[in-house]
Design a protein around this motif. Structure first.
Motif, PDB file in Angstrom:
ATOM      1  N   GLN A 156       0.822  -1.207   0.000  1.00 34.75           N
ATOM      2  CA  GLN A 156       0.000   0.000   0.000  1.00 34.75           C
ATOM      3  C   GLN A 156       0.861   1.263   0.000  1.00 34.75           C
ATOM      4  OE1 GLN A 156      -2.884  -0.135   3.142  1.00 34.75           O
ATOM      5  NE2 GLN A 156      -3.778  -2.037   2.396  1.00 34.75           N
ATOM      6  N   VAL A 157       1.958   1.248   0.734  1.00 40.83           N
ATOM      7  CA  VAL A 157       2.846   2.409   0.771  1.00 40.83           C
ATOM      8  C   VAL A 157       3.509   2.613  -0.588  1.00 40.83           C
ATOM      9  CG1 VAL A 157       4.984   3.300   1.784  1.00 40.83           C
ATOM     10  CG2 VAL A 157       3.231   2.320   3.252  1.00 40.83           C
ATOM     11  N   VAL A 158       3.945   1.534  -1.220  1.00 46.75           N
ATOM     12  CA  VAL A 158       4.553   1.645  -2.550  1.00 46.75           C
ATOM     13  C   VAL A 158       3.529   2.138  -3.558  1.00 46.75           C
ATOM     14  CG1 VAL A 158       5.539   0.279  -4.445  1.00 46.75           C
ATOM     15  CG2 VAL A 158       6.353  -0.054  -2.116  1.00 46.75           C
ATOM     16  N   TYR A 159       2.319   1.619  -3.476  1.00 51.20           N
ATOM     17  CA  TYR A 159       1.257   2.072  -4.375  1.00 51.20           C
ATOM     18  C   TYR A 159       0.993   3.567  -4.191  1.00 51.20           C
ATOM     19  CZ  TYR A 159      -3.302   2.434  -6.623  1.00 51.20           C
ATOM     20  OH  TYR A 159      -4.347   2.817  -7.411  1.00 51.20           O
ATOM     21  N   MET A 160       0.949   4.012  -2.939  1.00 52.76           N
ATOM     22  CA  MET A 160       0.725   5.431  -2.658  1.00 52.76           C
ATOM     23  C   MET A 160       1.871   6.276  -3.206  1.00 52.76           C
ATOM     24  SD  MET A 160       1.413   8.269  -0.318  1.00 52.76           S
ATOM     25  CE  MET A 160       2.601   7.411   0.583  1.00 52.76           C
ATOM     26  N   ALA A 161       3.095   5.774  -3.115  1.00 50.94           N
ATOM     27  CA  ALA A 161       4.241   6.526  -3.618  1.00 50.94           C
ATOM     28  C   ALA A 161       4.213   6.638  -5.142  1.00 50.94           C
ATOM     29  CB  ALA A 161       5.536   5.863  -3.166  1.00 50.94           C
ATOM     30  N   GLY A 184      -0.066   8.119  -5.888  1.00 52.16           N
ATOM     31  CA  GLY A 184      -0.451   9.335  -5.170  1.00 52.16           C
ATOM     32  C   GLY A 184      -1.394   8.988  -4.038  1.00 52.16           C
ATOM     33  N   SER A 185      -1.634   9.961  -3.193  1.00 59.48           N
ATOM     34  CA  SER A 185      -2.457   9.704  -2.004  1.00 59.48           C
ATOM     35  C   SER A 185      -3.670  10.617  -1.993  1.00 59.48           C
ATOM     36  CB  SER A 185      -1.635   9.903  -0.749  1.00 59.48           C
ATOM     37  OG  SER A 185      -1.256  11.256  -0.643  1.00 59.48           O
ATOM     38  N   PHE A 186      -4.426  10.615  -3.094  1.00 57.77           N
ATOM     39  CA  PHE A 186      -5.574  11.517  -3.149  1.00 57.77           C
ATOM     40  C   PHE A 186      -6.569  11.257  -2.022  1.00 57.77           C
ATOM     41  CE2 PHE A 186      -9.997  11.956  -4.695  1.00 57.77           C
ATOM     42  CZ  PHE A 186     -10.126  13.291  -4.377  1.00 57.77           C
ATOM     43  N   PRO A 187      -7.146  10.058  -1.910  1.00 58.19           N
ATOM     44  CA  PRO A 187      -7.985   9.864  -0.714  1.00 58.19           C
ATOM     45  C   PRO A 187      -7.081   9.433   0.450  1.00 58.19           C
ATOM     46  CG  PRO A 187      -8.278   8.017  -2.193  1.00 58.19           C
ATOM     47  CD  PRO A 187      -7.300   8.959  -2.832  1.00 58.19           C
ATOM     48  N   ASN A 221      -7.359   9.530   3.602  1.00 53.20           N
ATOM     49  CA  ASN A 221      -8.002   8.756   4.672  1.00 53.20           C
ATOM     50  C   ASN A 221      -7.990   7.271   4.336  1.00 53.20           C
ATOM     51  OD1 ASN A 221      -8.501  11.136   5.904  1.00 53.20           O
ATOM     52  ND2 ASN A 221     -10.732  10.976   5.876  1.00 53.20           N
ATOM     53  N   SER A 222      -8.229   6.946   3.085  1.00 50.28           N
ATOM     54  CA  SER A 222      -8.240   5.535   2.675  1.00 50.28           C
ATOM     55  C   SER A 222      -6.854   4.921   2.813  1.00 50.28           C
ATOM     56  CB  SER A 222      -8.715   5.414   1.236  1.00 50.28           C
ATOM     57  OG  SER A 222     -10.016   5.885   1.107  1.00 50.28           O
ATOM     58  N   PHE A 223      -5.844   5.650   2.362  1.00 50.01           N
ATOM     59  CA  PHE A 223      -4.476   5.147   2.493  1.00 50.01           C
ATOM     60  C   PHE A 223      -4.114   4.940   3.959  1.00 50.01           C
ATOM     61  CE2 PHE A 223      -0.151   6.627   3.514  1.00 50.01           C
ATOM     62  CZ  PHE A 223       0.539   5.510   3.104  1.00 50.01           C
ATOM     63  N   LEU A 224      -4.395   5.940   4.770  1.00 50.81           N
ATOM     64  CA  LEU A 224      -4.063   5.849   6.185  1.00 50.81           C
ATOM     65  C   LEU A 224      -4.824   4.715   6.859  1.00 50.81           C
ATOM     66  CD1 LEU A 224      -2.093   7.533   7.759  1.00 50.81           C
ATOM     67  CD2 LEU A 224      -3.977   8.924   8.559  1.00 50.81           C
ATOM     68  N   SER A 225      -6.078   4.567   6.533  1.00 45.22           N
ATOM     69  CA  SER A 225      -6.878   3.482   7.115  1.00 45.22           C
ATOM     70  C   SER A 225      -6.329   2.121   6.717  1.00 45.22           C
ATOM     71  CB  SER A 225      -8.326   3.598   6.664  1.00 45.22           C
ATOM     72  OG  SER A 225      -8.913   4.761   7.174  1.00 45.22           O
ATOM     73  N   GLY A 226      -5.976   1.960   5.462  1.00 47.83           N
ATOM     74  CA  GLY A 226      -5.456   0.678   5.005  1.00 47.83           C
ATOM     75  C   GLY A 226      -4.150   0.305   5.673  1.00 47.83           C
ATOM     76  N   VAL A 227      -3.238   1.266   5.749  1.00 47.23           N
ATOM     77  CA  VAL A 227      -1.938   0.980   6.365  1.00 47.23           C
ATOM     78  C   VAL A 227      -2.087   0.741   7.866  1.00 47.23           C
ATOM     79  CG1 VAL A 227       0.327   1.955   6.882  1.00 47.23           C
ATOM     80  CG2 VAL A 227      -0.615   2.163   4.599  1.00 47.23           C
ATOM     81  N   LEU A 228      -2.880   1.557   8.535  1.00 51.42           N
ATOM     82  CA  LEU A 228      -3.074   1.364   9.981  1.00 51.42           C
ATOM     83  C   LEU A 228      -3.794   0.059  10.275  1.00 51.42           C
ATOM     84  CD1 LEU A 228      -3.894   4.977  11.194  1.00 51.42           C
ATOM     85  CD2 LEU A 228      -1.762   3.703  11.425  1.00 51.42           C
ATOM     86  N   SER A 229      -4.695  -0.345   9.395  1.00 49.39           N
ATOM     87  CA  SER A 229      -5.364  -1.635   9.568  1.00 49.39           C
ATOM     88  C   SER A 229      -4.356  -2.779   9.496  1.00 49.39           C
ATOM     89  CB  SER A 229      -6.434  -1.808   8.494  1.00 49.39           C
ATOM     90  OG  SER A 229      -6.969  -3.094   8.538  1.00 49.39           O
TER      91      SER A 229
END
Length: 117
Positions: free
Chosen positions: A46-51, A54-57, A59-67
């Protein structure tokens, strides 16, 4: 003078020692270890995908990684409680430890779903 062992020899000896020690680990702990590795790997993907994308939503990125990270931490706690060699939790039955794991995962994911909005 004798030849001193190289770093490569030391690394091979270390990996051989770890492999032989891990082979004595019970199967249920190996399954939990595999689950932890999967959760951490999913967070890294998920972090590589965001990099890349991009991290437009955000909240979704943060929720996925924290989960993923939260689930991995809870699984490590389950592994500690289920391990028979751990004397601190010797009176705790494995069923109780698993019930705690499931309840904490439920609370974690309810919080994460609430964070998503």
């Amino acid at each position: 003078m004798g030849k001193s062992p190289t770093t490569k020899d030391d690394a091979q000896a270390l990996f051989q020692s770890l492999r032989s020690a891990y082979s004595a680990t019970p199967t249920n702990l190996k399954i939990i270890d595999l689950y932890v590795v999967f959760a951490v790997f999913t967070a890294l993907v998920q972090v590589v995908y965001m990099a890349i994308v991009g991290s437009f939503p955000f909240n979704s990125f943060l929720s996925g990684v924290l989960s993923c990270v939260g689930t991995a931490v809870l699984a490590v706690c389950l592994r500690i409680q289920v391990n028979k060699e751990n004397k601190e939790f010797k009176d705790l039955p494995p069923e109780r430890a698993f019930a705690d794991f499931v309840l904490c995962n439920l609370v974690l994911h309810l919080v994460i779903m609430n964070f998503l909005g």
